[in-house]
Design a protein around this motif. Structure first.
Motif, mmCIF file in Angstrom:
data_model
loop_
_atom_site.group_PDB
_atom_site.id
_atom_site.type_symbol
_atom_site.label_atom_id
_atom_site.label_comp_id
_atom_site.label_asym_id
_atom_site.label_seq_id
_atom_site.Cartn_x
_atom_site.Cartn_y
_atom_site.Cartn_z
ATOM 1 N N ALA A 147 -6.885 18.563 38.252
ATOM 2 C CA ALA A 147 -7.226 19.622 39.205
ATOM 3 C C ALA A 147 -7.455 19.055 40.593
ATOM 4 O O ALA A 147 -7.025 19.645 41.599
ATOM 5 C CB ALA A 147 -8.462 20.378 38.722
ATOM 6 N N PHE A 148 -8.085 17.893 40.695
ATOM 7 C CA PHE A 148 -8.333 17.264 41.996
ATOM 8 C C PHE A 148 -7.021 16.900 42.682
ATOM 9 O O PHE A 148 -6.809 17.214 43.849
ATOM 10 C CB PHE A 148 -9.216 16.018 41.802
ATOM 11 N N PHE A 149 -6.129 16.239 41.945
ATOM 12 C CA PHE A 149 -4.864 15.833 42.557
ATOM 13 C C PHE A 149 -3.964 17.027 42.855
ATOM 14 O O PHE A 149 -3.238 17.030 43.854
ATOM 15 C CB PHE A 149 -4.155 14.803 41.678
ATOM 16 N N LEU B 264 -10.339 16.631 27.103
ATOM 17 C CA LEU B 264 -10.778 17.436 28.240
ATOM 18 C C LEU B 264 -11.023 16.607 29.493
ATOM 19 O O LEU B 264 -11.086 17.155 30.584
ATOM 20 C CB LEU B 264 -12.057 18.193 27.875
ATOM 21 N N TYR B 265 -11.167 15.292 29.379
ATOM 22 C CA TYR B 265 -11.476 14.457 30.541
ATOM 23 C C TYR B 265 -10.402 14.522 31.626
ATOM 24 O O TYR B 265 -10.740 14.513 32.810
ATOM 25 C CB TYR B 265 -11.693 13.005 30.117
ATOM 26 N N PRO B 266 -9.104 14.588 31.327
ATOM 27 C CA PRO B 266 -8.103 14.609 32.398
ATOM 28 C C PRO B 266 -8.085 15.898 33.209
ATOM 29 O O PRO B 266 -7.532 15.919 34.306
ATOM 30 C CB PRO B 266 -6.770 14.444 31.669
ATOM 31 N N THR C 133 -5.042 19.899 43.835
ATOM 32 C CA THR C 133 -5.613 20.450 45.054
ATOM 33 C C THR C 133 -5.108 19.680 46.266
ATOM 34 O O THR C 133 -4.751 20.273 47.294
ATOM 35 C CB THR C 133 -7.157 20.407 44.998
ATOM 36 N N ILE C 134 -5.061 18.360 46.176
ATOM 37 C CA ILE C 134 -4.561 17.555 47.295
ATOM 38 C C ILE C 134 -3.086 17.845 47.544
ATOM 39 O O ILE C 134 -2.658 18.034 48.696
ATOM 40 C CB ILE C 134 -4.790 16.053 47.019
ATOM 41 N N VAL C 135 -2.284 17.921 46.474
ATOM 42 C CA VAL C 135 -0.854 18.214 46.627
ATOM 43 C C VAL C 135 -0.670 19.599 47.238
ATOM 44 O O VAL C 135 0.167 19.791 48.137
ATOM 45 C CB VAL C 135 -0.133 18.090 45.263
ATOM 46 N N TYR C 136 -1.446 20.578 46.807
ATOM 47 C CA TYR C 136 -1.350 21.927 47.358
ATOM 48 C C TYR C 136 -1.695 21.932 48.846
ATOM 49 O O TYR C 136 -1.013 22.568 49.656
ATOM 50 C CB TYR C 136 -2.280 22.875 46.597
ATOM 51 N N CYS C 137 -2.753 21.221 49.200
ATOM 52 C CA CYS C 137 -3.155 21.187 50.610
ATOM 53 C C CYS C 137 -2.104 20.507 51.469
ATOM 54 O O CYS C 137 -1.845 20.930 52.602
ATOM 55 C CB CYS C 137 -4.502 20.482 50.758
#
Length: 129
Positions: free
Chosen positions: A108-110, A101-103, A112-116
């Motif tokens: 999700a963070f990366f 579950l750690y990844p 979000t950056i790619v989506y933005c």
């Protein structure tokens, strides 16, 4: 810091000592007087109230052995001793699955950056004057 280096206690023994105390089975004769002789940062003695206090791993284990908790006796209610048949759905489903579950937050963070970046969220128009 003393508690950091104390030996571990099994949960069942702590639960047994707490249950005995909640039922009123831990007596003054069993635990003795509360330890005194502690000092504050200014060197003044600290006087604690002489309440029932189980202090330390060995005391917890000793109280758990000495206190006899009634099982299915007069004090045991049928509501609290009700046995649940079977295992509830998904009970313990994620036990031992932590490393898998750690990844998820990192991905999700990366994402979000790619989506933005893909939707031009970080692009600010420059006003030409």
């Amino acid at each position: 810091e003393k508690s950091l280096f104390s030996s571990p206690v099994e949960v069942e023994k702590v639960a047994g000592a707490l249950s005995a105390a909640a039922l009123g089975l831990v007596t003054r004769e069993m635990v003795g007087d509360r330890k005194q002789g502690f000092f504050d940062l200014q060197g003044k003695p600290i006087e604690y109230d002489n309440v029932l206090c189980v202090d330390g791993t060995q005391e917890i284990e000793r109280v758990d052995k000495e206190a006899v908790i009634p099982r299915n006796g007069a004090n045991a209610s049928s509501e609290t001793n009700k046995v649940i048949k079977g295992v509830p759905f998904a009970e313990g489903a994620l036990v031992g699955k932590g490393p898998f579950l750690y990844p998820i937050p990192v991905v999700a963070f990366f994402l979000t950056i790619v989506y933005c970046l893909a939707t031009n969220q970080f692009v600010t128009p420059v006003a030409l004057v």
